[in-house]
Design a protein around this motif. Structure first.
Motif, PDB file in Angstrom:
ATOM      1  N   VAL A 154      38.088  33.364  50.777  1.00 25.92           N
ATOM      2  CA  VAL A 154      37.451  34.497  50.088  1.00 25.92           C
ATOM      3  C   VAL A 154      38.482  35.243  49.252  1.00 25.92           C
ATOM      4  O   VAL A 154      38.219  35.609  48.088  1.00 25.92           O
ATOM      5  N   GLU A 155      39.660  35.457  49.808  1.00 27.98           N
ATOM      6  CA  GLU A 155      40.721  36.158  49.066  1.00 27.98           C
ATOM      7  C   GLU A 155      41.178  35.345  47.854  1.00 27.98           C
ATOM      8  O   GLU A 155      41.395  35.904  46.772  1.00 27.98           O
ATOM      9  N   ARG A 156      41.312  34.015  48.018  1.00 28.55           N
ATOM     10  CA  ARG A 156      41.695  33.158  46.887  1.00 28.55           C
ATOM     11  C   ARG A 156      40.627  33.188  45.798  1.00 28.55           C
ATOM     12  O   ARG A 156      40.942  33.241  44.604  1.00 28.55           O
ATOM     13  N   PHE A 157      39.363  33.157  46.219  1.00 27.25           N
ATOM     14  CA  PHE A 157      38.275  33.202  45.238  1.00 27.25           C
ATOM     15  C   PHE A 157      38.312  34.527  44.472  1.00 27.25           C
ATOM     16  O   PHE A 157      38.179  34.538  43.240  1.00 27.25           O
ATOM     17  N   ALA A 158      38.520  35.628  45.192  1.00 26.25           N
ATOM     18  CA  ALA A 158      38.585  36.936  44.531  1.00 26.25           C
ATOM     19  C   ALA A 158      39.762  36.973  43.561  1.00 26.25           C
ATOM     20  O   ALA A 158      39.640  37.515  42.444  1.00 26.25           O
ATOM     21  N   ASP A 169      40.745  35.093  36.147  1.00 22.85           N
ATOM     22  CA  ASP A 169      39.873  34.662  35.050  1.00 22.85           C
ATOM     23  C   ASP A 169      39.491  35.840  34.164  1.00 22.85           C
ATOM     24  O   ASP A 169      39.494  35.723  32.935  1.00 22.85           O
ATOM     25  N   ARG A 170      39.170  36.973  34.766  1.00 24.72           N
ATOM     26  CA  ARG A 170      38.834  38.160  33.970  1.00 24.72           C
ATOM     27  C   ARG A 170      40.020  38.612  33.137  1.00 24.72           C
ATOM     28  O   ARG A 170      39.884  38.945  31.956  1.00 24.72           O
ATOM     29  N   TRP A 176      40.499  37.463  24.548  1.00 24.50           N
ATOM     30  CA  TRP A 176      39.620  38.238  23.657  1.00 24.50           C
ATOM     31  C   TRP A 176      40.442  39.245  22.854  1.00 24.50           C
ATOM     32  O   TRP A 176      40.247  39.406  21.653  1.00 24.50           O
ATOM     33  N   THR A 177      41.389  39.913  23.542  1.00 21.83           N
ATOM     34  CA  THR A 177      42.227  40.906  22.856  1.00 21.83           C
ATOM     35  C   THR A 177      43.082  40.226  21.783  1.00 21.83           C
ATOM     36  O   THR A 177      43.210  40.744  20.663  1.00 21.83           O
TER      37      THR A 177
END
Length: 153
Positions: A126-130, A136-137, A144-145
């Motif tokens: 769960v921590e790795r996924f977060a 990714d964000r 994008w910037t």
């Protein structure tokens, strides 16, 4: 094997109940053994009293009472021998129950360890996924910037 930490928790709970049942069997076997040992001690005391009674009857010259005490003592001795066999059988049952309980406790500890490892692995996942989502964000925003900055330039 059970699927996931939830299944392992249920399995660990089941092993815990089995271990508890086997602990009760150990207590029951110990109680049964104690009961036979108390009965054997009682018979030893009874036989001793009967021998003393026979001697007293002989001292008083009562052959009938002496023979009755002797016969009673012989019956008590037969009962004591039967109790000795029962005691040996109950000792064996108790030893088997203790060994089974020990094995059950070892299995329970192994299952508990497995559940702990699975929970730790699930939490790490769960921590790795977060962290991946956060990365990714961050990368998306950075791309994008940079694209916006190129358009302006």
């Amino acid at each position: 094997m059970a699927a996931g930490p939830g299944g392992l928790k249920r399995l660990a709970k089941l092993y815990g109940m089995v271990e508890s049942l086997q602990a009760m069997q150990v207590r029951s076997a110990a109680h049964a053994l104690d009961e036979v040992e108390r009965a054997a001690l009682h018979l030893v005391a009874t036989r001793h009293a009967e021998v003393c009674e026979g001697r007293r009857a002989l001292e008083q010259g009562s052959r009938v009472e002496s023979m009755a005490a002797e016969r009673s003592s012989a019956v008590t001795e037969v009962r004591r021998a039967a109790l000795a066999k029962m005691k040996a059988a109950r000792r064996t049952e108790h030893a088997l129950a203790v060994e089974t309980h020990r094995a059950s406790r070892v299995e329970l500890r192994q299952i508990d360890g497995m559940v702990d490892r699975m929970q730790t692995a699930a939490l790490s996942e769960v921590e790795r996924f977060a962290q991946r989502v956060s990365d990714d964000r961050f990368l998306s925003r950075r791309v994008w910037t940079q694209a916006k900055n190129r358009e302006r330039a």
